[in-house]
Structures are given as C-alpha cells and as structure tokens.
Design an enzyme around this catalytic site. Sequence first.
Site, PDB file in Angstrom:
ATOM      1  N   THR A  18       0.819  -1.206   0.000  1.00 28.30           N
ATOM      2  CA  THR A  18       0.000   0.000   0.000  1.00 28.30           C
ATOM      3  C   THR A  18       0.857   1.262   0.000  1.00 28.30           C
ATOM      4  O   THR A  18       0.428   2.299  -0.470  1.00 28.30           O
ATOM      5  CB  THR A  18      -0.895   0.065   1.250  1.00 28.30           C
ATOM      6  OG1 THR A  18      -0.149  -0.394   2.356  1.00 28.30           O
ATOM      7  CG2 THR A  18      -2.143  -0.740   1.097  1.00 28.30           C
ATOM      8  N   ARG A  22       8.835  -1.343   0.928  1.00 30.47           N
ATOM      9  CA  ARG A  22       9.523  -0.982   2.165  1.00 30.47           C
ATOM     10  C   ARG A  22      10.332  -2.169   2.650  1.00 30.47           C
ATOM     11  O   ARG A  22       9.812  -3.274   2.762  1.00 30.47           O
ATOM     12  CB  ARG A  22       8.485  -0.627   3.239  1.00 30.47           C
ATOM     13  CG  ARG A  22       8.592   0.800   3.685  1.00 30.47           C
ATOM     14  CD  ARG A  22       7.536   1.082   4.693  1.00 30.47           C
ATOM     15  NE  ARG A  22       6.680   2.148   4.222  1.00 30.47           N
ATOM     16  CZ  ARG A  22       5.662   2.632   4.912  1.00 30.47           C
ATOM     17  NH1 ARG A  22       5.370   2.115   6.093  1.00 30.47           N
ATOM     18  NH2 ARG A  22       4.954   3.621   4.437  1.00 30.47           N
ATOM     19  N   SER A 112       8.199   6.284   5.533  1.00 25.99           N
ATOM     20  CA  SER A 112       7.227   6.976   6.378  1.00 25.99           C
ATOM     21  C   SER A 112       7.698   7.098   7.825  1.00 25.99           C
ATOM     22  O   SER A 112       8.742   7.661   8.083  1.00 25.99           O
ATOM     23  CB  SER A 112       5.880   6.269   6.272  1.00 25.99           C
ATOM     24  OG  SER A 112       4.895   6.993   6.967  1.00 25.99           O
ATOM     25  N   HIS A 113       6.948   6.510   8.756  1.00 24.25           N
ATOM     26  CA  HIS A 113       7.230   6.660  10.178  1.00 24.25           C
ATOM     27  C   HIS A 113       8.172   5.586  10.704  1.00 24.25           C
ATOM     28  O   HIS A 113       8.472   5.565  11.891  1.00 24.25           O
ATOM     29  CB  HIS A 113       5.905   6.593  10.937  1.00 24.25           C
ATOM     30  CG  HIS A 113       5.108   5.396  10.492  1.00 24.25           C
ATOM     31  ND1 HIS A 113       4.451   5.385   9.291  1.00 24.25           N
ATOM     32  CD2 HIS A 113       4.919   4.197  11.050  1.00 24.25           C
ATOM     33  CE1 HIS A 113       3.871   4.205   9.123  1.00 24.25           C
ATOM     34  NE2 HIS A 113       4.150   3.460  10.181  1.00 24.25           N
ATOM     35  N   LYS A 125       8.452   4.617  -3.293  1.00 20.31           N
ATOM     36  CA  LYS A 125       7.032   4.628  -3.619  1.00 20.31           C
ATOM     37  C   LYS A 125       6.816   5.375  -4.929  1.00 20.31           C
ATOM     38  O   LYS A 125       7.373   6.455  -5.124  1.00 20.31           O
ATOM     39  CB  LYS A 125       6.293   5.326  -2.474  1.00 20.31           C
ATOM     40  CG  LYS A 125       4.800   5.361  -2.644  1.00 20.31           C
ATOM     41  CD  LYS A 125       4.151   5.766  -1.342  1.00 20.31           C
ATOM     42  CE  LYS A 125       3.359   7.017  -1.566  1.00 20.31           C
ATOM     43  NZ  LYS A 125       2.518   7.376  -0.458  1.00 20.31           N
ATOM     44  N   ASP A 276       5.230  12.964  10.995  1.00 21.48           N
ATOM     45  CA  ASP A 276       6.069  11.764  10.906  1.00 21.48           C
ATOM     46  C   ASP A 276       7.239  11.942   9.937  1.00 21.48           C
ATOM     47  O   ASP A 276       7.484  13.052   9.449  1.00 21.48           O
ATOM     48  CB  ASP A 276       5.224  10.553  10.499  1.00 21.48           C
ATOM     49  CG  ASP A 276       4.807  10.605   9.040  1.00 21.48           C
ATOM     50  OD1 ASP A 276       4.627  11.720   8.521  1.00 21.48           O
ATOM     51  OD2 ASP A 276       4.661   9.536   8.417  1.00 21.48           O
ATOM     52  N   ASP A 278       7.920  11.362   6.793  1.00 20.68           N
ATOM     53  CA  ASP A 278       7.744  11.982   5.477  1.00 20.68           C
ATOM     54  C   ASP A 278       6.676  13.067   5.470  1.00 20.68           C
ATOM     55  O   ASP A 278       6.298  13.559   4.404  1.00 20.68           O
ATOM     56  CB  ASP A 278       7.440  10.921   4.421  1.00 20.68           C
ATOM     57  CG  ASP A 278       6.164  10.157   4.724  1.00 20.68           C
ATOM     58  OD1 ASP A 278       5.827  10.006   5.920  1.00 20.68           O
ATOM     59  OD2 ASP A 278       5.488   9.725   3.778  1.00 20.68           O
ATOM     60  N   ASP A 280       3.390  13.170   6.257  1.00 12.46           N
ATOM     61  CA  ASP A 280       1.975  13.017   5.890  1.00 12.46           C
ATOM     62  C   ASP A 280       1.071  12.739   7.093  1.00 12.46           C
ATOM     63  O   ASP A 280      -0.145  12.858   6.988  1.00 12.46           O
ATOM     64  CB  ASP A 280       1.779  11.984   4.768  1.00 12.46           C
ATOM     65  CG  ASP A 280       2.346  10.621   5.104  1.00 12.46           C
ATOM     66  OD1 ASP A 280       2.936  10.474   6.195  1.00 12.46           O
ATOM     67  OD2 ASP A 280       2.208   9.707   4.265  1.00 12.46           O
ATOM     68  N   ARG A 281       1.653  12.354   8.239  1.00 10.18           N
ATOM     69  CA  ARG A 281       0.813  12.080   9.412  1.00 10.18           C
ATOM     70  C   ARG A 281       0.820  13.265  10.372  1.00 10.18           C
ATOM     71  O   ARG A 281       1.724  14.102  10.331  1.00 10.18           O
ATOM     72  CB  ARG A 281       1.339  10.859  10.164  1.00 10.18           C
ATOM     73  CG  ARG A 281       1.225   9.591   9.379  1.00 10.18           C
ATOM     74  CD  ARG A 281       1.603   8.396  10.231  1.00 10.18           C
ATOM     75  NE  ARG A 281       1.350   7.169   9.476  1.00 10.18           N
ATOM     76  CZ  ARG A 281       1.209   5.974   9.992  1.00 10.18           C
ATOM     77  NH1 ARG A 281       1.305   5.812  11.296  1.00 10.18           N
ATOM     78  NH2 ARG A 281       0.973   4.924   9.234  1.00 10.18           N
ATOM     79  N   GLU A 362      -7.829   8.815   8.201  1.00 12.87           N
ATOM     80  CA  GLU A 362      -7.660   7.478   8.749  1.00 12.87           C
ATOM     81  C   GLU A 362      -7.344   7.606  10.233  1.00 12.87           C
ATOM     82  O   GLU A 362      -6.753   8.594  10.663  1.00 12.87           O
ATOM     83  CB  GLU A 362      -6.494   6.771   8.069  1.00 12.87           C
ATOM     84  CG  GLU A 362      -6.703   6.485   6.612  1.00 12.87           C
ATOM     85  CD  GLU A 362      -5.644   5.509   6.102  1.00 12.87           C
ATOM     86  OE1 GLU A 362      -5.977   4.330   5.984  1.00 12.87           O
ATOM     87  OE2 GLU A 362      -4.520   5.926   5.845  1.00 12.87           O
ATOM     88  N   GLU A 363      -7.683   6.538  10.973  1.00 17.78           N
ATOM     89  CA  GLU A 363      -7.411   6.541  12.415  1.00 17.78           C
ATOM     90  C   GLU A 363      -5.912   6.566  12.696  1.00 17.78           C
ATOM     91  O   GLU A 363      -5.499   6.879  13.799  1.00 17.78           O
ATOM     92  CB  GLU A 363      -8.064   5.338  13.094  1.00 17.78           C
ATOM     93  CG  GLU A 363      -7.808   3.974  12.445  1.00 17.78           C
ATOM     94  CD  GLU A 363      -6.387   3.513  12.433  1.00 17.78           C
ATOM     95  OE1 GLU A 363      -5.721   3.688  13.456  1.00 17.78           O
ATOM     96  OE2 GLU A 363      -5.937   2.983  11.395  1.00 17.78           O
ATOM     97  N   SER A 364      -5.100   6.221  11.700  1.00 15.59           N
ATOM     98  CA  SER A 364      -3.655   6.109  11.887  1.00 15.59           C
ATOM     99  C   SER A 364      -2.969   7.471  11.724  1.00 15.59           C
ATOM    100  O   SER A 364      -1.900   7.554  11.137  1.00 15.59           O
ATOM    101  CB  SER A 364      -3.098   5.097  10.895  1.00 15.59           C
ATOM    102  OG  SER A 364      -3.499   5.439   9.573  1.00 15.59           O
ATOM    103  N   LYS A 375      -2.143  12.078   2.336  1.00 15.01           N
ATOM    104  CA  LYS A 375      -2.493  12.726   3.595  1.00 15.01           C
ATOM    105  C   LYS A 375      -1.443  13.797   3.868  1.00 15.01           C
ATOM    106  O   LYS A 375      -0.358  13.764   3.302  1.00 15.01           O
ATOM    107  CB  LYS A 375      -2.602  11.705   4.709  1.00 15.01           C
ATOM    108  CG  LYS A 375      -1.396  10.840   4.920  1.00 15.01           C
ATOM    109  CD  LYS A 375      -1.754   9.682   5.840  1.00 15.01           C
ATOM    110  CE  LYS A 375      -0.598   8.693   5.946  1.00 15.01           C
ATOM    111  NZ  LYS A 375      -0.974   7.330   5.620  1.00 15.01           N
TER     112      LYS A 375
HETATM  113  C1  G1P Z   1      -0.772   1.719   8.249  1.00 15.89           C
HETATM  114  C2  G1P Z   1      -2.037   2.401   8.699  1.00 15.89           C
HETATM  115  C3  G1P Z   1      -2.843   2.837   7.491  1.00 15.89           C
HETATM  116  C4  G1P Z   1      -1.977   3.737   6.608  1.00 15.89           C
HETATM  117  C5  G1P Z   1      -0.678   3.030   6.274  1.00 15.89           C
HETATM  118  C6  G1P Z   1       0.278   3.943   5.511  1.00 15.89           C
HETATM  119  O1  G1P Z   1      -1.071   0.581   7.464  1.00 15.89           O
HETATM  120  O2  G1P Z   1      -2.814   1.558   9.519  1.00 15.89           O
HETATM  121  O3  G1P Z   1      -3.984   3.517   7.926  1.00 15.89           O
HETATM  122  O4  G1P Z   1      -2.651   4.061   5.436  1.00 15.89           O
HETATM  123  O5  G1P Z   1      -0.024   2.609   7.463  1.00 15.89           O
HETATM  124  O6  G1P Z   1       0.628   5.063   6.252  1.00 15.89           O
HETATM  125  P1  G1P Z   1      -1.123  -0.902   8.066  1.00 15.89           P
HETATM  126  O7  G1P Z   1       0.227  -1.182   8.703  1.00 15.89           O
HETATM  127  O8  G1P Z   1      -2.204  -0.925   9.098  1.00 15.89           O
HETATM  128  O9  G1P Z   1      -1.427  -1.787   6.882  1.00 15.89           O
HETATM  129 ZN    ZN Z   2       4.183   8.932   6.538  1.00 17.61          ZN
END
Ligand code: G1P
Ligand code: ZN
Length: 542
Positions: A18, A22, A112-113, A125, A276, A278, A280-281, A362-364, A375
């Site tokens: 997604t 990575r 990312s994070h 990506k 975070d 990059d 986006d969070r 998203e909740e994340s 994001k």
């Molecule tokens: C996690 C987050 C999801 C977010 C993704 C990329 O993915 O839960 O909401 O879009 O990172 O930042 P997951 O590890 O749950 O598949």
């Molecule tokens: Zn990120």
Amino acid sequence: MPTTFVPAGPFAGQKPGTSGLRKKTAAFRAPHYLECFVQATFDAVGVQGKVLVLGGDGRFFGREAAGLIMRMAAANGVTRVIVGRGGLLSTPAASHLIRLNGADGGIILSASHNPGGEDGDFGVKFNIANGGPAPEAVTEAIHKASAGVTGYRISDHPAPDLDRIGETDLDGMTVQVVDPVTDYAELMERMFDFDAIRRMIAGGFTLRFDAMCAVTGPYAVEILERRLGAAPGSVVNATPLPDFGGMHPDPNPTWASALYDLMLSDDAPDFGAASDGDGDRNMVMGRGIYVNPSDSLAVLAEHAHLCPGYAGGLRGIARSMPTSTAADRVAAALGIPCHETPTGWKFFGTLLDAGHATICGEESFGTGSDHVREKDGLWAVLMWLNIQAITGHGVEALVHAHWRRFGRTFYSRHDYEALSVRQAESVMATLRTALPTLPGQWVEGRRVAMADDFAYVDPVDGSVSTGQGLRVVFDDGARLVLRMSGTGTEGATLRLYLEAPCDDPDQFGIDPQSMLAPVAAAAERMCGLAHQTGRLAPDVIT
Ligand code: G1P
Ligand code: ZN
C-alpha cells in the site's frame, strides 16, 4: 551512448504494498537491488519522454538513491526530473509538485514513520499523475515487471549537485532542483486564513510543533515561524537527520511522548502537534487534551467551511473502515455522503478525483483533502489553527462542543507487533470462521448486529477489494475490527480497533480504555488473540 546496461538478473519479483516497497535499508543497499526495482517500475509505467518528481524524507541512503535514480531516469529516456533541494520533499509536497507541474508521476524515497538509518528501514514509492499513490493495477504491473528484470540502464555520468537550485543537463534529461518548501507553503497560504492565524499568534497564542528530526522541520519553520510569526524555537527537532536523531518519527502518544507529556503538563502551550518521517501524518493536542485522529477528522469536517479553501462547504467525507464513525455523524448533519473505504490512502484517490469527497482521514494519524492526493500533516495543523483563530475557541473547547453536539465516540487501536505470520493468521482465521455465527449472539453485554469480512467496491471505477478487515458491529453502534498490517517489515502485526459511541455527557470524562474494556473482552472471546499468541497486552495503544 553515455549509458550502460548493467546485467543483474535474475531479480526476484518484488511487489510494492500500500505504501510502496519498504525493506530494511541494508536490503535496498545490496548490489543492484534498488536499481532493479526502479528499472521494474520504469518498465511497468513507461517513462520515455515523461516528467517525474523525485524526493524523500532525508533518511539515510536517500541522497545516494536519488542520485542513482536520476542517472537511471536519464538512461531510460525521461525528459525532466524535478527534485527537491538536497533530495528532500515531504510526501504531500511531492504530491503537490506532481499536480502543479502536470508531471507524469513521481518517486518518493521514504519508509514513512519507520525508523531510518543504516539498520533502519528504507522505501521507494511510485505516485501517479494525479499526485497519489499508485493504484493496485500499477503496483501489480511493477510486480510483474520486476520478475522479468535482468539488469538496468544507467547513465555513466555522475548525478548533478542536489544542493544547487536550478537546471542542469544529464545526458539530455533536464534535472530541475527546486526549493522543497516554497510551492507547498504557497498552496497552504491559499487554503487557510494566514492573516487570522497571524493575529491569533501575535495576540499571545503559543504552540509547539515537533518535527521529530524528519522532513517537516523546514516546512514548519518556514510556515509556522516565518510566515505566521510563531516564536523562534516553536518548531523543535527541526533539522532532518539521516537517522531521525535515533527517534521513531511516528506522531502518536507512544513515540511522540515528549510532546504528549508537555501538552498534559502545567507548561503546555495552547496547541501542540507532531508529524512523521515523510510529513503526511499528524498528531494534534490542545493544552491538557489529546485529540484522537478519528475525532480530529470529525471536528475538522464540522468546521471546514471556516477556512477559505473550503468556504463553499464539503462535497463528502471519506474515512477508512477502521476509523471511528464520528465523521459519519458530521456528514449526516451536513447532509453529505460519508464513504467507508479500505485502509490505505490510495482508496481515497478516485473519490477525490471524482469530487465525491473533499476531506478524508484514517485513524492512523492521517488527515487530508482534495488539495493533494496524499495525507498531509501540516495541512491538518494549519486547519486546526485556522478554526481556532476564527472561532476563538481552543482545542479542548472545540472537542467538548463537538461531543455535546454529536456524542463522544470512544476509540482505541491495540497493536500486537512482530507476531509470527502463522500465529497472526490463526487469530484472523478464528474470527473469520466465527463471523457467520455471530449475529444475534450476546457477547460481554452487547448483542452482535452484523459481522463481516469487509469488501469494497470503488463507486468510481468499480474495482473490487476483498479481505480488508474483519468487522463486528453491535446493536448500540459499538464496533470491533481486526486486520493484519500491510506495512510491517518484521513478522506480522495484528491491529484490533475498538469503538463505542456514547451520548451521555456524564460519561464523556471516562478513560477510553475503561470504556472500551468490554469491547476488547468481546474481541478476545471471539478471536482468542491473547490465548493463541500468549500476548497479554498490546505493544502499542493509540
Ligand atoms: C498503516 C495504517 C494505514 C496507513 C498506512 C500507511 O497501514 O494503519 O492507515 O494508510 O499505514 O501510512 P497498516 O500497517 O495498518 O497496513
Ligand atoms: Zn508517513
């Protein structure tokens, strides 16, 4: 020809997830690995005569990778590469640059994070022309191409100096080094009422932004300190470092604990936020209050019309399935649709492109809108500032007023990390098998109304995504969701999402974990997570 074909096959097929591909940094640095994956990407999407944006979050190996990718782009017939100075671009800024320049796509170098450094993680990506992450069909094509890669094309010339703004030629390809911040900062000035925020800050409003030694430092210093007048030093950990200063740049109460603790202390400024690796969070806090990301999305949607970029109102809201239903109640009050999508930002792309949704989250710790196709951490921070500046209310007052109007949706996510894949799959299988038997059953004082394995049909392009998380909804609207993470790099991670709506103001002050304990107990009864894995408590609670 000043280019070389370097034979390197066979290259085991690599499927980007997604969030791109990575892996451990060491894997990317293995001989020819990055190069073969990039060649597969170029072969899959076709880059001859195209314009690409390139940049990343400044983590270890990013600069070297950017140099290699530019030399490969030249050898593969790319016309122009637009790259952030020093190889830096936040993910939302990269998305914006793709759109602004009408580029054909972009490559973002980030995990990312996830922690960075020699022993940390790295990632690549590919984003498409709308500025958003590659959809499934494109990642599938990359996967397919990667299995057939036998080597890669690369220019024999060195990559140009990434620290000098301007244009240079690399084997007939133009390399355009741009300031990573300017265009993004201008976009934010158009979206938000900078005058009102400036007045609020000049009037004594204080803030702290923790950039966690990652990419948002330069963006936050320019926007919050230089353009909006926050006191110098309001942005902390502002210099991007290759190993993020040893930090885990994930803005949540666990990893951004310094900010979290400050905001709950007597020395708290009016507003606190973190972003975070990059950019986006985001995590948002007020003095003495933490805002969970699902509530943040709902409050932003409730007040979006106060910001110039959204003065005409929202066309719709979109949230990922495990994100709490708080935003649904706002959408209902506004008379607009609320879309429920699988986890992952790419599912918002078609809805934003088609104008079905304006704002999404998203909740994340991810929130964003149709201004880019990723994001956007700083965007969320500015929207909170704009809303506070116009209403004159702080975070706590806004959140409490929101709960009084819509009810409070208690919410928490419990992560069980580094499980064995076998264990995690067995827990999922237990709940999946039980799903058909659950409706009508009473579990821990609640009656199950619905239970399913979430599948999604994209209303715009009709594509179908199955197996997107196991969902159990109770009669009173409480929910539990269980899914396996798609972004981990070690073993398997299970995420258990817990939710319970509450309309009784006398209960709004209850600690979320206590409020959600019966839902967690119901989950344990249904999937036997602790029983099967021996894990008595989650590794991370958000
Ligand atoms: C996690 C987050 C999801 C977010 C993704 C990329 O993915 O839960 O909401 O879009 O990172 O930042 P997951 O590890 O749950 O598949
Ligand atoms: Zn990120």
